[in-house]
Motif scaffolding. Structure first.
Motif, PDB file in Angstrom:
ATOM      1  N   TYR A  35       0.839  -1.195   0.000  1.00 53.41           N
ATOM      2  CA  TYR A  35       0.000   0.000   0.000  1.00 53.41           C
ATOM      3  C   TYR A  35       0.883   1.257   0.000  1.00 53.41           C
ATOM      4  N   ALA A  36       0.292   2.393  -0.343  1.00 54.47           N
ATOM      5  CA  ALA A  36       1.009   3.674  -0.350  1.00 54.47           C
ATOM      6  C   ALA A  36       0.510   4.511   0.822  1.00 54.47           C
ATOM      7  N   ASP A  37       1.416   4.863   1.714  1.00 52.74           N
ATOM      8  CA  ASP A  37       1.031   5.651   2.877  1.00 52.74           C
ATOM      9  C   ASP A  37       1.875   6.912   2.979  1.00 52.74           C
ATOM     10  N   LEU A  38       1.299   7.928   3.602  1.00 53.73           N
ATOM     11  CA  LEU A  38       1.975   9.205   3.806  1.00 53.73           C
ATOM     12  C   LEU A  38       1.772   9.655   5.242  1.00 53.73           C
ATOM     13  N   HIS A  39       2.724  10.443   5.734  1.00 56.48           N
ATOM     14  CA  HIS A  39       2.598  11.006   7.069  1.00 56.48           C
ATOM     15  C   HIS A  39       1.782  12.294   6.985  1.00 56.48           C
ATOM     16  N   SER A  40       0.903  12.490   7.956  1.00 51.35           N
ATOM     17  CA  SER A  40       0.021  13.660   7.922  1.00 51.35           C
ATOM     18  C   SER A  40       0.776  14.975   8.098  1.00 51.35           C
ATOM     19  N   GLY A  41       2.017  14.901   8.612  1.00 55.61           N
ATOM     20  CA  GLY A  41       2.745  16.130   8.902  1.00 55.61           C
ATOM     21  C   GLY A  41       3.674  16.620   7.801  1.00 55.61           C
TER      22      GLY A  41
END
Length: 344
Positions: A35-41
């Motif tokens: 999956y592709a994930d990103l940090h909210s910050g």
């Protein structure tokens, strides 16, 4: 599996071991870790760079999953929205915080229901602490729906499901999976024989009564199967639940009154024209009416009871319902015959 684990790096080995821990037919077994994930910050500019870097290794980047510093799932972001945003915008500002996810131990049938309910193409998978651990795609769910549907079809036909295709499954395997239910239904049909044996004196007095037994049993069995299939479908689609039992019974009762009256009148005309006997026509038609009513009530009730008992409602489909309804139809038939026909 051990050979693959031994030849992989430490991170991949950890992820494989994690998936192997989940129960069969659970979301954890179904999910992919690509999956592709990103940090909210981070900013949009940083996010786009990361997506470019990881996209060749990911199954899909259409939906990006947003996590916090502890990898808790906090939102989702469509790739289109990411590309349309300004470079300086923070991911936490443009993400969708209304996240619908599934748990690693959630049954695959429940996961499929969520996909159908929300029309998703993919869905994140979280652990007990709401940490992102994987995702499930619509391709995986299509396989699950096909598997669940096939299993229900076999159960409704009183057979144990097979894992391979029909042509690839051996004769002995198919026979073994069919024999158990055949034996159970054969033994249960003994009750039908006992009822006929009990009323054999009535049949001896009026042999014509015996000719209508197959029609009465078949019609009532078909009526019960109609209700059962309708209720099973509605249950699977979450249209009804056990709490709706009385509403379902009331609805099927009204349906049975209409259909029972229709087939009874039609049968009355047929029997009277063929045999010129008003008493016989009355016995058969009245029996048919009450048998249809009873069959539809039994047919709609048993699947709901199975659902309440955490059983597959498909088990309560045609063969089992038909066996029960046959016995009811015979009891009604001979008792009505004893009331109407002289000498029985």
């Amino acid at each position: 599996v051990k050979r693959v684990i031994n030849t992989t790096d430490e991170e991949t080995r950890r992820q494989i071991n994690q998936i192997l821990m989940f129960p069969d037919e659970s979301a954890g077994c179904l999910m992919t870790i690509e999956y592709a994930d990103l940090h909210s910050g981070i900013s949009v500019e940083e996010a786009i760079k990361k997506v470019r870097r990881i996209s060749p290794e990911r199954e899909s980047i259409e939906t990006l999953f947003i996590t916090d510093h502890e990898r808790h799932l906090v939102g989702t972001l469509n790739i289109r929205d990411l590309l349309a945003a300004k470079d300086s915008t923070m991911i936490g500002e443009i993400m969708d915080a209304n996240v619908i996810s599934v748990h690693t131990h959630e049954n695959q049938a429940e996961v499929a229901d969520k996909f159908k309910k929300y029309d998703f193409f993919m869905m994140p998978v979280v652990d007990n602490e709401d940490r992102l651990v994987g995702m499930i795609t619509i391709d995986d769910i299509i396989d699950v729906i096909e598997e669940e549907t096939t299993e229900d079809i076999y159960k409704m036909a009183a057979m144990q499901p097979i894992e391979d295709s029909y042509m690839q499954t051996g004769v002995l395997t198919l026979a073994r999976k069919r024999f158990a239910w055949l034996a159970i239904l054969m033994i249960s049909a003994t009750f039908t024989g006992l009822i006929i044996e009990k009323f054999q004196s009535a049949l001896a007095v009026n042999v014509l009564l015996a000719t209508f037994i197959p029609m009465l049993m078949d019609t009532s069995g078909n009526a019960g199967s109609q209700s059962a299939v309708s209720v099973i479908r509605a249950t699977v689609l979450d249209e009804i639940a056990f709490k709706d039992t009385f509403k379902v019974i009331w609805k099927e009762f009204r349906i049975s009154m209409i259909t029972g009256l229709g087939v009874s009148l039609l049968n009355f005309i047929r029997v009277y024209v063929m045999y010129k006997s008003m008493p016989i026509a009355c016995v058969v038609s009245i029996t048919l009416f009450f048998s249809v009513v009873a069959a539809k009530i039994v047919g709609c009730t048993l699947p709901l009871i199975a659902t309440k008992l955490k059983l597959d409602p498909a088990i309560m489909a045609s063969p089992l319902i038909t066996t029960i309804v046959d016995a009811v139809a015979l009891l009604v038939y001979f008792n009505i015959a004893a009331l109407i026909l002289p000498g029985i």
